[in-house]
Structure formats: structure tokens, C-alpha cells
Design a protein around this motif. Sequence first.
Motif, PDB file in Angstrom:
ATOM      1  N   UNK A   1      39.794 -69.913  49.773  1.00 20.36           N
ATOM      2  CA  UNK A   1      39.392 -71.148  49.092  1.00 20.36           C
ATOM      3  C   UNK A   1      40.415 -71.493  48.029  1.00 20.36           C
ATOM      4  N   UNK A   2      40.481 -72.766  47.661  1.00 21.69           N
ATOM      5  CA  UNK A   2      41.313 -73.160  46.519  1.00 21.69           C
ATOM      6  C   UNK A   2      40.632 -72.656  45.248  1.00 21.69           C
ATOM      7  N   UNK A   3      41.393 -72.468  44.170  1.00 18.66           N
ATOM      8  CA  UNK A   3      40.781 -72.012  42.921  1.00 18.66           C
ATOM      9  C   UNK A   3      39.648 -72.921  42.435  1.00 18.66           C
ATOM     10  N   UNK A   4      39.814 -74.237  42.578  1.00 16.91           N
ATOM     11  CA  UNK A   4      38.770 -75.153  42.096  1.00 16.91           C
ATOM     12  C   UNK A   4      37.504 -75.060  42.957  1.00 16.91           C
ATOM     13  N   UNK A   5      37.668 -74.960  44.268  1.00 19.71           N
ATOM     14  CA  UNK A   5      36.506 -74.807  45.147  1.00 19.71           C
ATOM     15  C   UNK A   5      35.808 -73.475  44.876  1.00 19.71           C
ATOM     16  N   UNK A   6      36.601 -72.458  44.633  1.00 16.88           N
ATOM     17  CA  UNK A   6      36.064 -71.139  44.316  1.00 16.88           C
ATOM     18  C   UNK A   6      35.250 -71.218  43.019  1.00 16.88           C
ATOM     19  N   UNK A   7      35.803 -71.873  42.018  1.00 21.06           N
ATOM     20  CA  UNK A   7      35.127 -72.021  40.727  1.00 21.06           C
ATOM     21  C   UNK A   7      33.787 -72.743  40.888  1.00 21.06           C
ATOM     22  N   UNK A   8      33.764 -73.806  41.663  1.00 20.23           N
ATOM     23  CA  UNK A   8      32.511 -74.552  41.889  1.00 20.23           C
ATOM     24  C   UNK A   8      31.463 -73.681  42.582  1.00 20.23           C
ATOM     25  N   UNK A   9      31.896 -72.942  43.585  1.00 21.57           N
ATOM     26  CA  UNK A   9      30.941 -72.098  44.313  1.00 21.57           C
ATOM     27  C   UNK A   9      30.387 -70.986  43.427  1.00 21.57           C
ATOM     28  N   UNK A  52      30.560 -60.285  47.378  1.00 29.31           N
ATOM     29  CA  UNK A  52      31.094 -58.936  47.634  1.00 29.31           C
ATOM     30  C   UNK A  52      32.333 -58.683  46.769  1.00 29.31           C
ATOM     31  N   UNK A  53      33.236 -59.657  46.705  1.00 25.13           N
ATOM     32  CA  UNK A  53      34.467 -59.486  45.925  1.00 25.13           C
ATOM     33  C   UNK A  53      34.154 -59.317  44.439  1.00 25.13           C
ATOM     34  N   UNK A  54      33.254 -60.127  43.917  1.00 28.42           N
ATOM     35  CA  UNK A  54      32.927 -60.052  42.491  1.00 28.42           C
ATOM     36  C   UNK A  54      32.175 -58.771  42.143  1.00 28.42           C
ATOM     37  N   UNK A  55      31.350 -58.261  43.066  1.00 31.62           N
ATOM     38  CA  UNK A  55      30.674 -56.992  42.799  1.00 31.62           C
ATOM     39  C   UNK A  55      31.675 -55.843  42.724  1.00 31.62           C
ATOM     40  N   UNK A  56      32.758 -55.954  43.453  1.00 31.92           N
ATOM     41  CA  UNK A  56      33.777 -54.914  43.430  1.00 31.92           C
ATOM     42  C   UNK A  56      34.705 -55.022  42.244  1.00 31.92           C
ATOM     43  N   UNK A  57      34.952 -56.254  41.791  1.00 37.86           N
ATOM     44  CA  UNK A  57      35.888 -56.475  40.695  1.00 37.86           C
ATOM     45  C   UNK A  57      35.534 -57.797  40.025  1.00 37.86           C
ATOM     46  N   UNK A  58      34.706 -57.727  38.994  1.00 38.54           N
ATOM     47  CA  UNK A  58      34.158 -58.916  38.352  1.00 38.54           C
ATOM     48  C   UNK A  58      35.129 -59.723  37.524  1.00 38.54           C
ATOM     49  N   UNK A  59      36.325 -59.211  37.270  1.00 41.95           N
ATOM     50  CA  UNK A  59      37.287 -59.930  36.438  1.00 41.95           C
ATOM     51  C   UNK A  59      38.345 -60.683  37.241  1.00 41.95           C
ATOM     52  N   UNK A  60      38.112 -60.875  38.515  1.00 38.59           N
ATOM     53  CA  UNK A  60      39.082 -61.634  39.308  1.00 38.59           C
ATOM     54  C   UNK A  60      39.160 -63.069  38.812  1.00 38.59           C
ATOM     55  N   UNK A  61      40.366 -63.597  38.737  1.00 31.80           N
ATOM     56  CA  UNK A  61      40.522 -65.014  38.379  1.00 31.80           C
ATOM     57  C   UNK A  61      40.091 -65.862  39.575  1.00 31.80           C
ATOM     58  N   UNK A  62      39.857 -67.135  39.343  1.00 30.84           N
ATOM     59  CA  UNK A  62      39.493 -68.023  40.450  1.00 30.84           C
ATOM     60  C   UNK A  62      40.600 -68.089  41.493  1.00 30.84           C
ATOM     61  N   UNK A  63      41.840 -67.985  41.061  1.00 25.63           N
ATOM     62  CA  UNK A  63      42.960 -67.991  42.008  1.00 25.63           C
ATOM     63  C   UNK A  63      42.929 -66.743  42.881  1.00 25.63           C
ATOM     64  N   UNK A  64      42.746 -65.568  42.254  1.00 21.49           N
ATOM     65  CA  UNK A  64      42.684 -64.317  43.011  1.00 21.49           C
ATOM     66  C   UNK A  64      41.466 -64.279  43.931  1.00 21.49           C
ATOM     67  N   UNK A  65      40.342 -64.719  43.404  1.00 20.95           N
ATOM     68  CA  UNK A  65      39.109 -64.733  44.178  1.00 20.95           C
ATOM     69  C   UNK A  65      39.225 -65.704  45.349  1.00 20.95           C
ATOM     70  N   UNK A  66      39.756 -66.881  45.077  1.00 23.73           N
ATOM     71  CA  UNK A  66      39.947 -67.876  46.130  1.00 23.73           C
ATOM     72  C   UNK A  66      40.852 -67.369  47.241  1.00 23.73           C
ATOM     73  N   UNK A  67      41.910 -66.671  46.857  1.00 20.48           N
ATOM     74  CA  UNK A  67      42.835 -66.131  47.857  1.00 20.48           C
ATOM     75  C   UNK A  67      42.135 -65.107  48.752  1.00 20.48           C
ATOM     76  N   UNK A  68      41.220 -64.342  48.179  1.00 18.62           N
ATOM     77  CA  UNK A  68      40.504 -63.332  48.972  1.00 18.62           C
ATOM     78  C   UNK A  68      39.545 -63.952  49.981  1.00 18.62           C
ATOM     79  N   UNK A  69      39.002 -65.122  49.645  1.00 22.80           N
ATOM     80  CA  UNK A  69      37.991 -65.723  50.527  1.00 22.80           C
ATOM     81  C   UNK A  69      38.471 -67.022  51.165  1.00 22.80           C
TER      82      UNK A  69
END
Length: 154
Positions: free
Chosen positions: A33-41, A14-31
Amino acid sequence: MDEMIDATDRALLRALQGQGRLSNAELGARVNLSPSACHRRVQRLERAGLIREYVALADGRKLGRPTLVFVEITLSAQADEVLDAFEREVALIPDVLECHLMAGQADYLLKVVVRDADDFARIHRRFLARLPGVAQMHSSFALRTVSHTTAIPI
């Protein structure tokens, strides 16, 4: 799909469909997760084909293509060679944003982006009228886009 992904994956999508340029840190904070866990997922979702690609959505109005035309096309026959020939040729028309094989009254529905009625007339003469196998064509101009999204409900 539900077996493949959990609530966190759905939140990532859902987050990436709304804003595909989120960094792993920003994306992780929204869901949460740590940036590395977010990146793996996210990589797993990409490998599984749930994330097909990343794109920039350009503004047609600001690029001088403010008008959408929906074109319903009925072919003269339903044979595979007629469908294949039509699909090969329509894919080469740069102004056609989408082409859908339909069930119902028309065989295909095209979404075409144009500058104005004169531009559509040019595209019609140069490309659409020359598509193979076309028996009928009906065009409708969109007056205003009321609702638009590229996000699939998750």
C-alpha cells in the motif's frame, strides 16, 4: 470480525503486532500500500477498536524482574460485591501483570512478576494475603518460559 476487515487489514494487524513502531512507509511496503492509504487503514482499524493501543514490551530479566508466578485464588463467595471488591483491590497491585476471572477450579488466575522468591514473599504478605474475600491461594513459579507472544492469530 471477518466482515469488518479484509486480507490487507489482516496483514497490517499482523505486521503491527510484530513491530508496532513501523512507519507508514515501512508498513505500506510490507502490505503493498502507499503510505497514505496505509495511514488511513490503520486509523480505521484504531477507530473500530481492532487496534487498542501501542506499547513497548519491556524485558523483565533485564529490569531485574525475571521470575513469573502464577497465583490461583479461590474466593469465599461468588456474590457480586465480593468479586467487585477483590477486582478493585487486585488492580492496585503493581506487580500483578494480569488477573483473569476463571471458570473451573480457581476463581481467579494472577500473573505476577517478581525478582525472586523473597520478593514474592514480600508481595504475598503485603498485598495478596490482604485481598478481600480470599479463601484459598496456590502459587506456582515458572521455571522457564517456553513460548510467549502478545500477537493474536489473524
